[in-house]
Each structure stands twice: as structure tokens, then as C-alpha cells.
Design an enzyme around this catalytic site. Structure first.
Site, short mmCIF file in Angstrom:
data_model
loop_
_atom_site.label_atom_id
_atom_site.label_comp_id
_atom_site.label_asym_id
_atom_site.label_seq_id
_atom_site.Cartn_x
_atom_site.Cartn_y
_atom_site.Cartn_z
N PHE A 12 0.83 -1.21 0.00
CA PHE A 12 0.00 0.00 0.00
C PHE A 12 0.87 1.27 0.00
CE2 PHE A 12 -1.91 2.76 3.53
CZ PHE A 12 -2.59 3.61 2.66
N ALA A 35 4.91 -11.00 -0.06
CA ALA A 35 4.44 -11.59 1.20
C ALA A 35 3.13 -10.91 1.60
CB ALA A 35 5.48 -11.41 2.30
N ASP A 55 13.43 -10.96 -2.29
CA ASP A 55 13.20 -11.04 -0.85
C ASP A 55 14.38 -10.36 -0.14
OD1 ASP A 55 11.54 -13.30 1.11
OD2 ASP A 55 13.32 -12.26 1.90
N SER A 80 2.64 -5.69 10.98
CA SER A 80 1.45 -5.93 11.79
C SER A 80 1.81 -6.25 13.23
CB SER A 80 0.66 -7.09 11.18
OG SER A 80 -0.26 -7.58 12.10
N TYR A 143 6.65 -6.53 17.05
CA TYR A 143 6.71 -5.63 15.89
C TYR A 143 7.33 -4.28 16.27
CZ TYR A 143 4.97 -2.33 12.35
OH TYR A 143 4.86 -1.36 11.41
N VAL A 173 -1.16 4.86 9.09
CA VAL A 173 -1.38 5.35 7.72
C VAL A 173 -2.65 4.70 7.14
CG1 VAL A 173 -0.32 5.61 5.46
CG2 VAL A 173 1.13 5.43 7.51
N ARG A 211 -6.21 7.15 17.84
CA ARG A 211 -5.03 7.09 16.99
C ARG A 211 -4.90 8.40 16.21
NH1 ARG A 211 -4.46 3.26 19.69
NH2 ARG A 211 -3.94 1.12 19.14
C1 UD1 Z 1 0.25 -0.19 14.82
C2 UD1 Z 1 1.25 0.93 14.89
C3 UD1 Z 1 1.56 1.48 13.55
C4 UD1 Z 1 1.94 0.37 12.64
C5 UD1 Z 1 0.79 -0.60 12.58
C6 UD1 Z 1 1.08 -1.78 11.71
C7 UD1 Z 1 0.70 2.04 17.01
C8 UD1 Z 1 0.22 3.29 17.60
N1 UD1 Z 1 0.73 2.02 15.67
O1 UD1 Z 1 -0.98 0.24 14.53
O2 UD1 Z 1 2.65 2.36 13.62
O3 UD1 Z 1 2.25 0.85 11.38
O4 UD1 Z 1 0.61 -1.12 13.87
O5 UD1 Z 1 0.09 -2.75 11.88
O6 UD1 Z 1 1.09 1.11 17.66
N2 UD1 Z 1 -9.03 -2.47 15.62
C9 UD1 Z 1 -10.36 -2.71 15.79
N3 UD1 Z 1 -11.02 -3.44 14.84
C10 UD1 Z 1 -10.38 -3.96 13.74
C11 UD1 Z 1 -9.00 -3.72 13.58
C12 UD1 Z 1 -8.35 -2.97 14.54
O7 UD1 Z 1 -10.97 -2.28 16.76
O8 UD1 Z 1 -11.04 -4.62 12.93
C13 UD1 Z 1 -8.35 -1.63 16.61
C14 UD1 Z 1 -7.05 -2.20 17.14
O9 UD1 Z 1 -7.29 -3.09 18.21
C15 UD1 Z 1 -6.34 -0.93 17.56
C16 UD1 Z 1 -6.81 0.09 16.52
O10 UD1 Z 1 -8.00 -0.42 15.97
O11 UD1 Z 1 -6.75 -0.54 18.83
C17 UD1 Z 1 -5.83 0.33 15.40
O12 UD1 Z 1 -5.42 -0.94 14.92
P1 UD1 Z 1 -4.54 -1.11 13.59
O13 UD1 Z 1 -5.16 -0.39 12.47
O14 UD1 Z 1 -4.28 -2.56 13.43
O15 UD1 Z 1 -3.18 -0.35 13.90
P2 UD1 Z 1 -2.27 -0.25 15.23
O16 UD1 Z 1 -2.14 -1.59 15.84
O17 UD1 Z 1 -2.67 0.89 16.05
#
Ligand code: UD1
Length: 320
Positions: A12, A35, A55, A80, A143, A173, A211
């Protein structure tokens, strides 16, 4: 004209960066092992780039890919938090060993600068907001540890070998072309596509986590600034790349109800392991060092993102 290499070009962020550079008339080479990247992300620029399926663990192919390159954008990673919790060894190999291999290849090929996709997850659960680069890091997930280690390697290669390196700590992002189909996908990609389909979004935890969501165009612009700013301003540095505002998941769902027309329920599930509660960036260092401003605010970015998910098929939203 500088010659660029993008690692993770089919992802992305990597593919968005490639499009941004080509629009400027730059010459782009890219590597990806697919991947997590998608060929579809490159379909409309395949003829304009020098693409190689490589890779990061393949040292010979990597050193070949770095030949005659001026600047590298290192976006390739297994990006992730939850995936790293489930399988820390695989993500360690890609995120740490892969990054070190790239730095060695870049040094040996006499590349001028490496701009690295670092992560806000390095801050961990520090209570201070906004998070600024002078704060101690406190990574929680594997991570986050891996991304922080990558930053330290960037700094080390600047100090020890004089390779100009810049680490950009991305804050959540989002935007068009983000893959919504994996269980590990970013939350906005998942929410936009689910709600447009009429499916319930799942919130992990109480939805009050916040966030600093950053629209992809701001990230592309920030990377180009990091690649072109004078070395005296950016080399060896680590900077936040974000919007500088935070919003909770519950608030986002309400905005998305308006944008998507979704009228159904929201599902609440247990909080995710390794999650942090709040994230907000202080972006003054990037503003000062390289004149960075997030030109697209969260609301406008979300509108563009929903509009894009609307135009693509409801399940596989990756073709450009
Ligand atoms: C984190 C990192 C970010 C990184 C990313 C890669 C932080 C602040 N950020 O993002 O720098 O690039 O990982 O994965 O740590 N959620 C839901 N429902 C869903 C999916 C997610 O509620 O279906 C929640 C998650 O539990 C989390 C929030 O949304 O609380 C954001 O999740 P996500 O978009 O996966 O990113 P981060 O884990 O914050």
C-alpha cells in the site's frame, strides 16, 4: 534526476510512493516478495518501473537491486502488531534481518540516503501525549521492538559508515489501496469496506482508544521531503510523520455511518494483545527539519478513502 529504489513497492505505502515519484518524473526501481504486497498495485505502472521480485533475505539479489541507486525508501516489512505477536520469528527475520541486509547492500553500493518506514509503536504505552522524538521508547509488541531496532540500525549506519539515513515514525497510515481483506489489515481499511458492504465493524476493546490517523498523501509527501532535504537537516534523525490530531474508534464509526450510509450494529470484541490505548504525534520536528505539513486532514482523507472503496469490488479492493 535521482534514481530511487523502493523496497516493498507492491504494498500500500510502497506503491503509493512509486506513483508519487513517477508523477514527478523520477526514475523508480522496486523490489517486493509479495508476502503482503499485491501485483495489482503495480498494474498501471508496470511498464514505467524496473521491478524485481526480491526477498530482503536474498543478499545477492539485494546487492544487485541497490546498484546505481541514489536513494532508497525502505517500506518492506511484515507490518502488523498482532501478526508479530502470533509469529515473532518470521516478522523478526523480515523486519530486522531484512533491514540489516538492505543497509549493508546500500552501504556497499554507495547509495546516498535511506529513508526508513519506522513506526509510532516504538513509543508504546507512555502516558505523555503528544508523543515526541525526545521521549524514551517503550515498545510493547515484537513488531514495535523490530521497528525500533531498525531505527537504531539506521542511526548506526549514519554514524559508522556515513550512509545518510532518515527514520520516519509513521502513525497509522490509511487511504485508497490499503488491503482490507486480511485479519491483520489496518482498522480504517476494514471499517470502510465492511460498512460499505453493510457488515458490522468489529471494535476490539471499548472503542475509546485513539489514533493519529495519517492520510497516505501526507506520508508520500513526507518521504519525498526526507529524501530531498539537506543532509544537515535530516541525516541520522528519527521523526514523527503524522497528522498531529487523534480520534477514537467510536467517533470514527459515527463519521463512517454518515459517509457509508451504514445503519447496523457495531460489534465489540475483547481488546487485542499488544494494543496501546492512545497515540498522538508531535509533528514539530518534521515541520522544522524538512518543512513537513500534513496537507490532507483526517476528514478529507477519510472521504477520499470511502469514495475509493466504493468504486472497487466489495471484497478484493486492491486493483489500481
Ligand atoms: C500499529 C502501529 C503502527 C503500525 C501498525 C502496523 C501504534 C500506535 N501504531 O498500529 O505504527 O504501522 O501497527 O500494523 O502502535 N481495531 C479494531 N477493529 C479492527 C481492527 C483494529 O478495533 O477490525 C483496533 C485495534 O485493536 C487498535 C486500533 O484499531 O486498537 C488500530 O489498529 P490497527 O489499524 O491494526 O493499527 P495499530 O495496531 O494501532
Amino acid at each position: 534526476m535521482a534514481r530511487y529504489l523502493i523496497t516493498g513497492i507492491a504494498g500500500f505505502i510502497g506503491s503509493s510512493l512509486a506513483h508519487g515519484l513517477l508523477t514527478r518524473g523520477d526514475s523508480v526501481r522496486g523490489i517486493d516478495n509479495f508476502a503482503t504486497g499485491k501485483r495489482e498495485n503495480l498494474s498501471d505502472i508496470a511498464k514505467q518501473i524496473d521491478f524485481r521480485e526480491v526477498d530482503l533475505l536474498d543478499e545477492a539479489a539485494l546487492s544487485d537491486a541497490c546498484r546505481d541507486v541514489d536513494i532508497i525508501f525502505h517500506e518492506a516489512a511484515i507490518p502488523s502488531v498482532p501478526k508479530s505477536v502470533v509469529d515473532p520469528v518470521t516478522s523478526h527475520r523480515a523486519n530486522i534481518n531484512g533491514t540489516l541486509n538492505l543497509l549493508v547492500a546500500a552501504r556497499d553500493a554507495k547509495v546516498k540516503r535511506v529513508v526508513y518506514a519506522a513506526s509510532s509503536s516504538a513509543y508504546g504505552e507512555t502516558p505523555v501525549l503528544p508523543k515526541h522524538e525526545g521521549m524514551p521508547s517503550d515498545p510493547i509488541s515484537p513488531y514495535a521492538v523490530q521497528k525500533l531496532c531498525g531505527e537504531q540500525y539506521m542511526k548506526s549506519f549514519y554514524r559508522v559508515y556515513g550512509l545518510e539515513t532518515v527514520s520516519l515514525r509513521y502513525f497509522n497510515v490509511f487511504g485508497p489501496h490499503q488491503d482490507p481483506t486480511s485479519q491483520y489489515s489496518g482498522v480504517l481499511a476494514k471499517f470502510c469496506s465492511a460498512m460499505l458492504r453493510g457488515d458490522s465493524p468489529t471494535i476490539y476493546g471499548d472503542g475509546e482508544q485513539s489514533r493519529d490517523f495519517t492520510y497516505i498523501d501526507n506520508v508520500v509527501a513526507g518521504n519525498i521531503l526526507a529524501a530531498t532535504a539537506p543532509a544537515s537537516q535530516v541525516a541520522g534523525k528519527c521523526m514523527n510523520l503524522a497528522t498531529g490530531k487523534r480520534i477514537t474508534l467510536n467517533q470514527i464509526v459515527e463519521i463512517l455511518r454518515d459517509l457509508t450510509g451504514y445503519k447496523g450494529e457495531v460489534t465489540y470484541a475483547p481488546e487485542r494483545t499488544g494494543d496501546i490505548k492512545h497515540s498522538l504525534a508531535d509533528i514539530s520536528l518534521a515541520q522544522k527539519a524538512m518543512n513537513y505539513t500534513p496537507h490532507v486532514n483526517f476528514e478529507d482523507g477519510l472521504k477520499k478513502t470511502v469514495a475509493w472503496y466504493r468504486t472497487v469490488s466489495s471484497t478484493v479492493a486492491t486493483a489500481r
